[in-house]
Design a protein around this motif. Structure first.
Motif, mmCIF file in Angstrom:
data_model
loop_
_atom_site.group_PDB
_atom_site.id
_atom_site.type_symbol
_atom_site.label_atom_id
_atom_site.label_comp_id
_atom_site.label_asym_id
_atom_site.label_seq_id
_atom_site.Cartn_x
_atom_site.Cartn_y
_atom_site.Cartn_z
ATOM 1 N N VAL A 1 38.148 98.518 70.350
ATOM 2 C CA VAL A 1 39.212 98.971 70.928
ATOM 3 C C VAL A 1 40.739 98.275 70.667
ATOM 4 C CG1 VAL A 1 40.331 99.808 73.263
ATOM 5 C CG2 VAL A 1 37.866 99.933 72.973
ATOM 6 N N GLN A 2 41.707 98.741 70.330
ATOM 7 C CA GLN A 2 42.833 98.005 70.032
ATOM 8 C C GLN A 2 43.578 97.834 71.258
ATOM 9 O OE1 GLN A 2 44.139 96.854 66.792
ATOM 10 N NE2 GLN A 2 45.254 95.769 68.533
ATOM 11 N N ARG A 3 43.634 96.255 71.655
ATOM 12 C CA ARG A 3 44.313 95.826 72.845
ATOM 13 C C ARG A 3 45.274 94.698 72.238
ATOM 14 N NH1 ARG A 3 42.490 99.815 74.996
ATOM 15 N NH2 ARG A 3 41.017 99.652 76.798
ATOM 16 N N ASN A 4 46.727 94.958 72.632
ATOM 17 C CA ASN A 4 47.844 94.168 72.292
ATOM 18 C C ASN A 4 47.494 92.767 72.939
ATOM 19 O OD1 ASN A 4 48.475 96.394 70.840
ATOM 20 N ND2 ASN A 4 50.675 96.247 71.673
ATOM 21 N N PHE A 5 47.727 91.470 72.190
ATOM 22 C CA PHE A 5 47.672 90.368 72.832
ATOM 23 C C PHE A 5 49.135 89.812 73.429
ATOM 24 C CE2 PHE A 5 47.335 85.698 72.031
ATOM 25 C CZ PHE A 5 46.631 85.543 73.340
ATOM 26 N N ASN A 6 49.153 89.431 74.467
ATOM 27 C CA ASN A 6 50.427 88.994 75.354
ATOM 28 C C ASN A 6 50.518 87.430 75.218
ATOM 29 O OD1 ASN A 6 51.879 91.731 75.959
ATOM 30 N ND2 ASN A 6 49.710 91.973 76.557
ATOM 31 N N ILE A 7 51.490 86.945 74.928
ATOM 32 C CA ILE A 7 51.704 85.740 75.255
ATOM 33 C C ILE A 7 53.014 85.344 76.126
ATOM 34 C CG2 ILE A 7 52.101 83.133 74.050
ATOM 35 C CD1 ILE A 7 50.907 84.440 71.652
#
Length: 215
Positions: free
Chosen positions: A167-173
């Motif tokens: 599953v594509q899950r964006n990564f947040n910083i």
């Protein structure tokens, strides 16, 4: 607005530290195919449009975020809102099929000039889209201080947060720097940067890998 941020080898050449040598059952070497990181959005007073860049190391064990306008200051004639600067990066991370990744550690670097009595803090957290945000980790600095600074966040292997498989899950910083003038002389300015005007200062996130079930 930030989809055109630089993805190249110049910044990747700065990455010299790999993930710590630790390979519990289920952890694997980096996949041979290169990971690709695209910047979906960049928001915050510390990273105006066009002032942040992302690059991936050649061995797929780290990626680097470089800033060129990330500065907080207090005291003197500083803008009252300039004491705090923040940045949220929303990254689309394309990983080779059959693998997942987690952020094992993060190195933050910059420069600070703090008057006697002043202080500063650098803090960061990260999370995958749809999951809970990790707790902020703080690094405190006290004046008098006039030098480069470096801070490292390390996550225990048992507590690594892995990207969901398949599953594509964006990564947040989320990052933030704050400067407090404290008891310093009112006419003196204290500041802290997390930026890269000469290509030598950057933020590096070290990546751990494992195979997805059923691969």
């Amino acid at each position: 607005m930030a989809s055109g941020l630089l993805l190249g080898g110049a910044v990747a050449a700065l990455v010299t530290t790999a993930v710590p040598a630790h390979n519990p059952s289920g952890f694997v070497d980096p996949p041979p195919d290169k990971i690709v990181i695209n910047v979906a959005t960049v928001n915050g007073s510390g990273c105006p449009a066009g002032t942040a860049a992302v690059a991936v190391s050649e061995d797929n064990t780290a990626f680097t975020v470089t800033y060129s306008d990330y500065l907080a200051q207090a005291g003197g004639n500083s803008d009252p809102t300039a004491f705090r600067r923040n940045c949220q990066l929303n990254l689309i991370v394309h990983v080779p099929q059959g693998f997942t990744y987690a952020i094992a550690s993060a190195d933050y670097r910059g420069f600070a000039a703090l008057q006697p009595g002043a202080s500063a803090v650098q803090r960061a957290s990260y999370y995958f889209q749809g999951s809970s945000q990790t707790a902020f980790k703080n690094h405190n600095f006290a004046g008098a201080y006039n030098d480069n600074w470096q801070a490292t966040d390390v996550t225990d292997w048992a507590q690594l947060v892995w990207a969901p498989c398949g599953v594509q899950r964006n990564f947040n910083i989320n990052t933030e720097i704050r400067v407090n003038a404290g008891s310093s002389a009112p006419d003196k300015v204290s500041f802290m940067t997390m930026d890269s005007t000469d290509g030598d200062i950057s933020t590096v996130y070290h990546v751990a890998w494992k195979e997805c079930p059923g691969r």
